[in-house]
Scaffold this motif. Structure first.
Motif, PDB file in Angstrom:
ATOM      1  N   ILE A 109       0.833  -1.208   0.000  1.00 51.87           N
ATOM      2  CA  ILE A 109       0.000   0.000   0.000  1.00 51.87           C
ATOM      3  C   ILE A 109       0.862   1.251   0.000  1.00 51.87           C
ATOM      4  CG2 ILE A 109      -1.618   1.365   1.388  1.00 51.87           C
ATOM      5  CD1 ILE A 109      -2.947  -1.245   2.211  1.00 51.87           C
ATOM      6  N   PHE A 110       1.910   1.263   0.822  1.00 53.46           N
ATOM      7  CA  PHE A 110       2.800   2.420   0.826  1.00 53.46           C
ATOM      8  C   PHE A 110       3.603   2.503  -0.468  1.00 53.46           C
ATOM      9  CE2 PHE A 110       2.139   2.462   5.472  1.00 53.46           C
ATOM     10  CZ  PHE A 110       1.834   3.808   5.603  1.00 53.46           C
ATOM     11  N   ARG A 118      -0.777   1.855  -9.765  1.00 52.18           N
ATOM     12  CA  ARG A 118      -2.230   1.776  -9.864  1.00 52.18           C
ATOM     13  C   ARG A 118      -2.656   0.307  -9.875  1.00 52.18           C
ATOM     14  NH1 ARG A 118      -1.400   6.078  -8.581  1.00 52.18           N
ATOM     15  NH2 ARG A 118      -2.074   8.074  -9.440  1.00 52.18           N
ATOM     16  N   PRO A 119      -2.909  -0.278  -8.697  1.00 54.82           N
ATOM     17  CA  PRO A 119      -3.314  -1.686  -8.639  1.00 54.82           C
ATOM     18  C   PRO A 119      -4.689  -1.904  -9.265  1.00 54.82           C
ATOM     19  CG  PRO A 119      -2.644  -0.862  -6.488  1.00 54.82           C
ATOM     20  CD  PRO A 119      -2.813   0.319  -7.372  1.00 54.82           C
ATOM     21  N   GLN A 120      -4.945  -3.146  -9.629  1.00 50.98           N
ATOM     22  CA  GLN A 120      -6.244  -3.513 -10.148  1.00 50.98           C
ATOM     23  C   GLN A 120      -7.282  -3.503  -9.020  1.00 50.98           C
ATOM     24  OE1 GLN A 120      -6.117  -7.102 -12.577  1.00 50.98           O
ATOM     25  NE2 GLN A 120      -3.923  -6.816 -12.901  1.00 50.98           N
ATOM     26  N   PRO A 121      -8.561  -3.372  -9.343  1.00 51.31           N
ATOM     27  CA  PRO A 121      -9.604  -3.347  -8.301  1.00 51.31           C
ATOM     28  C   PRO A 121      -9.578  -4.570  -7.385  1.00 51.31           C
ATOM     29  CG  PRO A 121     -10.509  -2.605 -10.384  1.00 51.31           C
ATOM     30  CD  PRO A 121      -9.110  -3.104 -10.683  1.00 51.31           C
ATOM     31  N   LEU A 122      -9.197  -5.752  -7.931  1.00 53.41           N
ATOM     32  CA  LEU A 122      -9.153  -6.953  -7.097  1.00 53.41           C
ATOM     33  C   LEU A 122      -8.133  -6.831  -5.973  1.00 53.41           C
ATOM     34  CD1 LEU A 122      -9.519  -9.848  -9.708  1.00 53.41           C
ATOM     35  CD2 LEU A 122     -11.155  -9.127  -7.959  1.00 53.41           C
ATOM     36  N   ALA A 127      -7.315  -6.853  -0.122  1.00 52.32           N
ATOM     37  CA  ALA A 127      -6.762  -6.047   0.962  1.00 52.32           C
ATOM     38  C   ALA A 127      -7.792  -5.873   2.073  1.00 52.32           C
ATOM     39  CB  ALA A 127      -6.320  -4.683   0.433  1.00 52.32           C
ATOM     40  N   VAL A 128      -9.022  -5.546   1.700  1.00 53.71           N
ATOM     41  CA  VAL A 128     -10.086  -5.366   2.689  1.00 53.71           C
ATOM     42  C   VAL A 128     -10.415  -6.682   3.382  1.00 53.71           C
ATOM     43  CG1 VAL A 128     -12.524  -4.783   2.980  1.00 53.71           C
ATOM     44  CG2 VAL A 128     -11.068  -3.359   1.536  1.00 53.71           C
ATOM     45  N   LEU A 129     -10.456  -7.783   2.611  1.00 58.84           N
ATOM     46  CA  LEU A 129     -10.757  -9.084   3.188  1.00 58.84           C
ATOM     47  C   LEU A 129      -9.696  -9.492   4.204  1.00 58.84           C
ATOM     48  CD1 LEU A 129     -12.514 -11.596   3.280  1.00 58.84           C
ATOM     49  CD2 LEU A 129     -11.232 -12.506   1.324  1.00 58.84           C
ATOM     50  N   GLY A 130      -8.436  -9.270   3.879  1.00 58.16           N
ATOM     51  CA  GLY A 130      -7.364  -9.607   4.809  1.00 58.16           C
ATOM     52  C   GLY A 130      -7.429  -8.770   6.070  1.00 58.16           C
ATOM     53  N   SER A 131      -7.686  -7.485   5.913  1.00 59.37           N
ATOM     54  CA  SER A 131      -7.789  -6.605   7.076  1.00 59.37           C
ATOM     55  C   SER A 131      -8.971  -7.002   7.959  1.00 59.37           C
ATOM     56  CB  SER A 131      -7.940  -5.152   6.621  1.00 59.37           C
ATOM     57  OG  SER A 131      -6.818  -4.736   5.868  1.00 59.37           O
ATOM     58  N   ALA A 273      -3.520 -18.310   8.032  1.00 60.59           N
ATOM     59  CA  ALA A 273      -3.606 -18.920   6.706  1.00 60.59           C
ATOM     60  C   ALA A 273      -4.472 -18.082   5.768  1.00 60.59           C
ATOM     61  CB  ALA A 273      -4.160 -20.340   6.822  1.00 60.59           C
ATOM     62  N   LEU A 274      -5.618 -17.587   6.263  1.00 58.41           N
ATOM     63  CA  LEU A 274      -6.499 -16.782   5.427  1.00 58.41           C
ATOM     64  C   LEU A 274      -5.851 -15.453   5.059  1.00 58.41           C
ATOM     65  CD1 LEU A 274      -9.168 -16.433   4.009  1.00 58.41           C
ATOM     66  CD2 LEU A 274     -10.188 -15.664   6.170  1.00 58.41           C
ATOM     67  N   VAL A 275      -5.139 -14.847   6.015  1.00 55.48           N
ATOM     68  CA  VAL A 275      -4.444 -13.596   5.729  1.00 55.48           C
ATOM     69  C   VAL A 275      -3.370 -13.814   4.670  1.00 55.48           C
ATOM     70  CG1 VAL A 275      -2.845 -11.897   6.690  1.00 55.48           C
ATOM     71  CG2 VAL A 275      -4.909 -12.490   7.935  1.00 55.48           C
ATOM     72  N   VAL A 276      -2.631 -14.908   4.758  1.00 62.44           N
ATOM     73  CA  VAL A 276      -1.593 -15.203   3.772  1.00 62.44           C
ATOM     74  C   VAL A 276      -2.196 -15.354   2.383  1.00 62.44           C
ATOM     75  CG1 VAL A 276       0.052 -16.959   3.005  1.00 62.44           C
ATOM     76  CG2 VAL A 276       0.048 -16.215   5.383  1.00 62.44           C
TER      77      VAL A 276
END
Length: 286
Positions: A109-110, A118-122, A127-131, A273-276
């Protein structure tokens, strides 16, 4: 093929070294205050860096590099060590390691903010799911959770991601180990003063495990690990070798369980595991 294998090997060794940082910090804060531990490890690593810079006769950084070096110092020399040491006074190292799963994402992110990518929308989806996974785990009340400790870990991850991203950009001009060495020297006056101010009133009550923890985070976590980590990134590619950092939570949980005999709940393993997985896909679409 040889360069690629060497890059992955160096990167993996760096990740393994960093994986011992939180368990070692957990042990060290049992004998030292968080402020003294943070300052002492920086002073010791800075002295090592100064010797290496002098022996190898490295050129001094330019004036334009001082701002970036200051950001690196704030992120990985002061911010991350101090905040994790404070957090580990409230939570176990096994609990804190789950948050390390967000470090590659924080760095990415930084990288977007500092590098204009400019990352893709996915990317943002994962990122939100991991957070959300980390937030849910922190609030689940697994017995070792602490709101104060969790917030300190989040702040530590943010600052470390900033320091990694800034250091990665600067290493293209100065070199990886040179960046951490100069950042340590830049922070040395402040860290030396802090070490003196927080000097333990008595040394007799400090056990051997605390000394071993201090030695590890000073020599390996703060200096040696960066040599292998940045060398791996330089040889094998930042995007590819950087994904090895996703393995750090697994190594850290193993160390916390086997060396410190801390309980490693199934929820910790599942969350890690899910975060990874989320970080892997987020980095893929970055």
């Amino acid at each position: 093929m040889h360069s690629s294998a060497s890059g992955w090997g160096n990167g993996l060794l760096g990740v393994i070294i960093f994986s011992g940082s939180l368990p070692a910090t957990r042990v060290a804060v049992g004998g030292f205050s968080a402020l003294f531990l943070t300052s002492a490890r920086a002073v010791i690593a800075a002295l090592i860096g100064a010797v290496v810079l002098a022996v190898l006769r490295q050129a001094r950084p330019q004036r334009r590099d001082l701002g970036s070096l200051a950001i690196v110092a704030v992120g990985v020399v002061v911010g991350f060590p101090l905040l994790t040491a404070l957090a580990l006074q409230h939570i176990t190292s096994a609990h804190s390691i789950v948050f390390i799963g967000l470090l590659p994402l924080s760095t990415a992110i930084f990288g977007v903010l500092r590098g204009g990518e400019r990352p893709q929308p996915l990317f943002w989806l994962f990122a939100v799911l991991g957070s959300a996974t980390v937030a849910g785990f922190a609030l689940s009340g697994d017995g070792s959770a602490s709101l104060e400790g969790d917030l300190l870990m989040v702040a530590a991850i943010v600052l470390c991601g900033l320091g990694y991203a800034e250091g990665a950009a600067l290493s293209r001009r100065l070199g990886g180990w040179q960046v951490i060495s100069w950042a340590l020297l830049l922070a040395l006056p402040l860290m030396a003063a802090l070490a003196i101010l927080t000097w333990p009133p008595a040394w007799s009550g400090i056990g051997v495990p605390a000394w071993i923890g201090l030695a590890y985070v000073s020599v390996f976590s703060m200096f040696v690990g960066f040599i292998f980590w940045y060398r791996g990134l330089a040889i094998g590619g930042i995007a590819r070798v950087g994904q090895l950092q996703q393995l750090q939570p697994f190594f850290g949980l193993a160390l916390a369980g086997f060396l410190l005999h801390e309980p490693v709940a199934w929820s910790m393993i599942a969350a890690t595991a899910l975060v990874v997985v989320c970080v892997f896909f987020a980095r893929r679409f970055a």
